[in-house]
Design an enzyme around this catalytic site. Structure first.
Site, PDB file in Angstrom:
ATOM      1  N   GLU A  83      50.930  57.937  47.822  1.00 12.48           N
ATOM      2  CA  GLU A  83      50.545  57.771  46.412  1.00 12.48           C
ATOM      3  C   GLU A  83      49.387  58.712  46.103  1.00 12.48           C
ATOM      4  O   GLU A  83      48.640  58.505  45.153  1.00 12.48           O
ATOM      5  CB  GLU A  83      50.262  56.317  46.052  1.00 12.48           C
ATOM      6  N   CYS A 120      51.758  51.180  47.693  1.00  6.92           N
ATOM      7  CA  CYS A 120      51.660  51.077  49.158  1.00  6.92           C
ATOM      8  C   CYS A 120      52.958  50.642  49.828  1.00  6.92           C
ATOM      9  O   CYS A 120      53.086  50.741  51.044  1.00  6.92           O
ATOM     10  CB  CYS A 120      50.552  50.099  49.537  1.00  6.92           C
ATOM     11  N   HIS A 244      50.476  44.071  54.787  1.00  3.01           N
ATOM     12  CA  HIS A 244      49.760  45.137  54.098  1.00  3.01           C
ATOM     13  C   HIS A 244      48.269  44.757  54.045  1.00  3.01           C
ATOM     14  O   HIS A 244      47.929  43.648  53.612  1.00  3.01           O
ATOM     15  CB  HIS A 244      50.314  45.318  52.682  1.00  3.01           C
TER      16      HIS A 244
HETATM   17  N1  COA Z   1      28.604  37.352  52.809  1.00  4.47           N
HETATM   18  C1  COA Z   1      29.885  36.991  53.011  1.00  4.47           C
HETATM   19  N2  COA Z   1      30.893  37.208  52.091  1.00  4.47           N
HETATM   20  C2  COA Z   1      30.536  37.813  50.940  1.00  4.47           C
HETATM   21  C3  COA Z   1      29.204  38.210  50.662  1.00  4.47           C
HETATM   22  C4  COA Z   1      28.214  37.945  51.672  1.00  4.47           C
HETATM   23  N3  COA Z   1      26.940  38.307  51.501  1.00  4.47           N
HETATM   24  N4  COA Z   1      29.170  38.769  49.449  1.00  4.47           N
HETATM   25  C5  COA Z   1      30.445  38.727  48.953  1.00  4.47           C
HETATM   26  N5  COA Z   1      31.256  38.154  49.862  1.00  4.47           N
HETATM   27  C6  COA Z   1      32.699  37.928  49.744  1.00  4.47           C
HETATM   28  C7  COA Z   1      33.112  37.394  48.379  1.00  4.47           C
HETATM   29  O1  COA Z   1      32.974  35.990  48.325  1.00  4.47           O
HETATM   30  C8  COA Z   1      34.569  37.817  48.337  1.00  4.47           C
HETATM   31  O2  COA Z   1      35.378  36.982  49.130  1.00  4.47           O
HETATM   32  P1  COA Z   1      36.373  35.935  48.430  1.00  4.47           P
HETATM   33  O3  COA Z   1      37.265  36.728  47.537  1.00  4.47           O
HETATM   34  O4  COA Z   1      37.089  35.309  49.562  1.00  4.47           O
HETATM   35  O5  COA Z   1      35.493  35.012  47.654  1.00  4.47           O
HETATM   36  C9  COA Z   1      34.539  39.184  49.064  1.00  4.47           C
HETATM   37  O6  COA Z   1      33.330  39.192  49.843  1.00  4.47           O
HETATM   38  C10 COA Z   1      34.518  40.385  48.124  1.00  4.47           C
HETATM   39  O7  COA Z   1      33.479  40.194  47.203  1.00  4.47           O
HETATM   40  P2  COA Z   1      33.695  40.452  45.647  1.00  4.47           P
HETATM   41  O8  COA Z   1      32.434  40.150  44.957  1.00  4.47           O
HETATM   42  O9  COA Z   1      34.949  39.780  45.162  1.00  4.47           O
HETATM   43  O10 COA Z   1      33.926  42.031  45.695  1.00  4.47           O
HETATM   44  P3  COA Z   1      34.180  43.036  44.525  1.00  4.47           P
HETATM   45  O11 COA Z   1      33.996  42.424  43.192  1.00  4.47           O
HETATM   46  O12 COA Z   1      33.359  44.217  44.855  1.00  4.47           O
HETATM   47  O13 COA Z   1      35.732  43.424  44.603  1.00  4.47           O
HETATM   48  C11 COA Z   1      37.979  43.817  45.259  1.00  4.47           C
HETATM   49  C12 COA Z   1      36.660  43.111  45.617  1.00  4.47           C
HETATM   50  C13 COA Z   1      39.038  43.523  46.292  1.00  4.47           C
HETATM   51  C14 COA Z   1      38.462  43.308  43.897  1.00  4.47           C
HETATM   52  C15 COA Z   1      37.714  45.345  45.189  1.00  4.47           C
HETATM   53  O14 COA Z   1      37.350  45.813  46.454  1.00  4.47           O
HETATM   54  C16 COA Z   1      38.893  46.154  44.683  1.00  4.47           C
HETATM   55  O15 COA Z   1      39.071  46.335  43.479  1.00  4.47           O
HETATM   56  N6  COA Z   1      39.708  46.731  45.623  1.00  4.47           N
HETATM   57  C17 COA Z   1      40.805  47.614  45.285  1.00  4.47           C
HETATM   58  C18 COA Z   1      42.081  46.869  44.960  1.00  4.47           C
HETATM   59  C19 COA Z   1      42.657  46.161  46.153  1.00  4.47           C
HETATM   60  O16 COA Z   1      42.452  46.535  47.286  1.00  4.47           O
HETATM   61  N7  COA Z   1      43.434  45.103  45.865  1.00  4.47           N
HETATM   62  C20 COA Z   1      44.083  44.311  46.891  1.00  4.47           C
HETATM   63  C21 COA Z   1      45.518  44.081  46.631  1.00  4.47           C
HETATM   64  S1  COA Z   1      46.470  45.532  46.907  1.00  4.47           S
END
Ligand code: COA
Length: 445
Positions: A83, A120, A244
């Protein structure tokens, strides 16, 4: 019916490493545990100045072909899943074939080449195409080379930046494979979704939170579809579950839902009933909302049971061992998970011959696919030949400023002139532009 599956696999990681806890988190003013514990990621692999999807794919394929003593005439198909393509017409597979022809005697003029796109999931779709081609009897005894290659970069400041990665997985799909045989049974979960897309742009538009929900919903649909042809799944049926892995925390979320699903109406649910109750059934609730709340509470209790933890440690956790250190490789990600699981199993003395894997692929947009694989007697030798640890340990660590420079180098909108951080050796490198805007490559001794 001939046995068809993956005969060999090779991996090529981007040669640079961004440490997420030590280097990235402090710059973002975030707790390192968000990365290591929350997302489950330690570092991202990134491409050096002279690397791209072609060099990484060609390097993985060259290693695989040399190791298996293959020549171009043994290959009847080269399919690339990506991609991160840079051309809307000429497929990456032609560039990769051109690279390989620089180092192997003979050519791929009689091999069918293409490029597959569906986020993916297209790596698995390309494996499927190869499988179907062989099962249709059109391969003339030849194998297919399937290459999943991506530079999974996000715009700087996007939440997805934490999950970046770059690398390629090359797979040889053949009759009588040495690694895994693929099941004819498959399940799909597919719907028109807007969770992640790149409408003629390099970096994705992502609704991260929604993409997590869509992954879970489509995966569940695929699981039900798979069971409708392969029969109900029991937790003891599968030795490993490579899924994945955009980041390991995503798989952790999916795993507990999958476990809840596959223990329903089994002796495992019965055995847990005294401690955590039975799974809430819809008929016991007045509203859907009450039912969903009850399911969510049950799932929280299930997560803490010894049974679930044992299953997760045995079936899921081993598949995350490489992913944690490389980030998301998009099309290659589920194939990295399979390789990680098998590598861990070999190193820990688990005998898998004849045992089964449950493989769950996913692509945004969105589609999940589930199939089974049966591990073949040659698996330990195949996996022993991987040099993943050597590659991962050999990566050059980046400071945050260097990371910004390399991100600019690979950003099509920037014109960054940065010296390579590493010295290429016995590998294909990007060698500048041709007169029609094509990319040029050469093999460095
Ligand atoms: N200690 C432990 N865990 C922690 C933490 C800390 N100090 N701070 C945050 N976390 C956890 C959060 O609770 C969360 O876990 P949960 O979802 O089980 O609650 C995780 O870490 C991620 O934190 P979050 O605040 O949700 O991260 P983010 O807002 O930066 O975004 C994604 C996370 C996945 C949305 C982002 O990385 C993204 O957009 N990724 C690209 C798209 C993707 O990969 N999608 C997946 C499907 S293909």
């Amino acid at each position: 019916m001939a046995s068809v599956g993956i005969d060999a696999i090779d991996i090529w990681t981007g040669k640079l490493e961004l440490d997420l806890a030590e280097t990235f988190a402090p710059e973002k003013g975030e707790d390192p545990a968000k990365y290591t514990k929350g997302l489950g990621l330690y570092s991202s692999s990134l491409p050096d100045v002279y690397e791209d999807i072609v060099t990484m794919g060609a390097n993985a394929a060259r290693r695989l072909m040399e190791r298996k003593d293959l020549h171009p005439q043994d290959i009847g198909r080269i399919d690339v899943a990506t991609e991160s393509s840079f051309d809307n017409s000429k497929p990456v597979s032609t560039y990769i074939a051109g690279c390989l022809e620089q180092v192997f005697d003979g050519d791929f003029h009689h091999a069918n080449k293409g490029e597959r796109k569906f986020a993916c999931v297209s790596g698995t779709q390309s494996v499927d195409d190869a499988y179907n081609w062989i099962r249709a009897g059109r391969n003339r005894g030849r194998s297919a080379l399937v290459i999943a290659t991506d530079t999974a970069l996000y715009a700087r400041g996007d939440a997805g930046e934490a999950t970046q990665g770059a690398g390629a997985v090359a797979m040889l799909v053949s009759e009588d494979p040495d690694l895994v045989e693929l099941s004819p049974e498959q399940g799909y979960g597919s719907a028109d979704e807007t969770d992640f897309l790149k409408p003629n742009q390099q970096f994705p538009s992502v609704d991260g939170k929604r993409s997590v929900q869509v992954y879970l919903a489509r995966m569940r649909e695929a699981m039900e579809d798979f069971e409708s042809v392969a029969g109900d799944i029991h937790p003891d049926d599968y030795e490993l579950g490579p899924f994945h892995t955009p980041f390991p925390g995503m798989v952790r979320k999916a795993a507990v839902l999958a476990y809840r699903h596959i223990i329903r109406d089994t002796e495992v649910e019965d055995a847990l009933a005294d401690d955590i109750g039975r799974q809430p059934r819809p008929e016991a609730f007045d509203t859907e909302e009450e039912h969903l709340d009850a399911i969510s509470e049950y799932t929280d209790r299930l997560k803490d049971t010894e049974q679930y933890r044992d299953w997760y440690e045995r079936v899921i956790k081993p598949t995350l061992t490489i992913s944690r250190h490389v980030g998301n490789w998009y099309t290659g990600s589920v194939h990295v998970a399979r390789a990680g699981g098998l590598k861990w199993a070999r190193e820990n003395g688990r005998e898998l011959t004849g045992k089964r894997l449950l493989v769950g692929s996913y692509g945004s947009g969105a589609q999940a696919e589930i199939h089974a694989e049966t591990v073949q007697p040659g698996w330990t030798e195949e996996i022993a030949d991987l040099n993943v640890d050597e590659q991962l340990n050999g990566r050059r660590g980046l400071s945050f400023e260097e990371y910004e420079q390399i991100h600019d180098v690979h950003n099509h909108a920037e014109d960054a002139d940065v010296e390579a951080f590493t010295t290429p050796e016995r590998e294909f490198v990007f060698d500048g532009w041709g007169r029609m805007g094509e990319r040029k490559y050469r093999f460095v001794e």
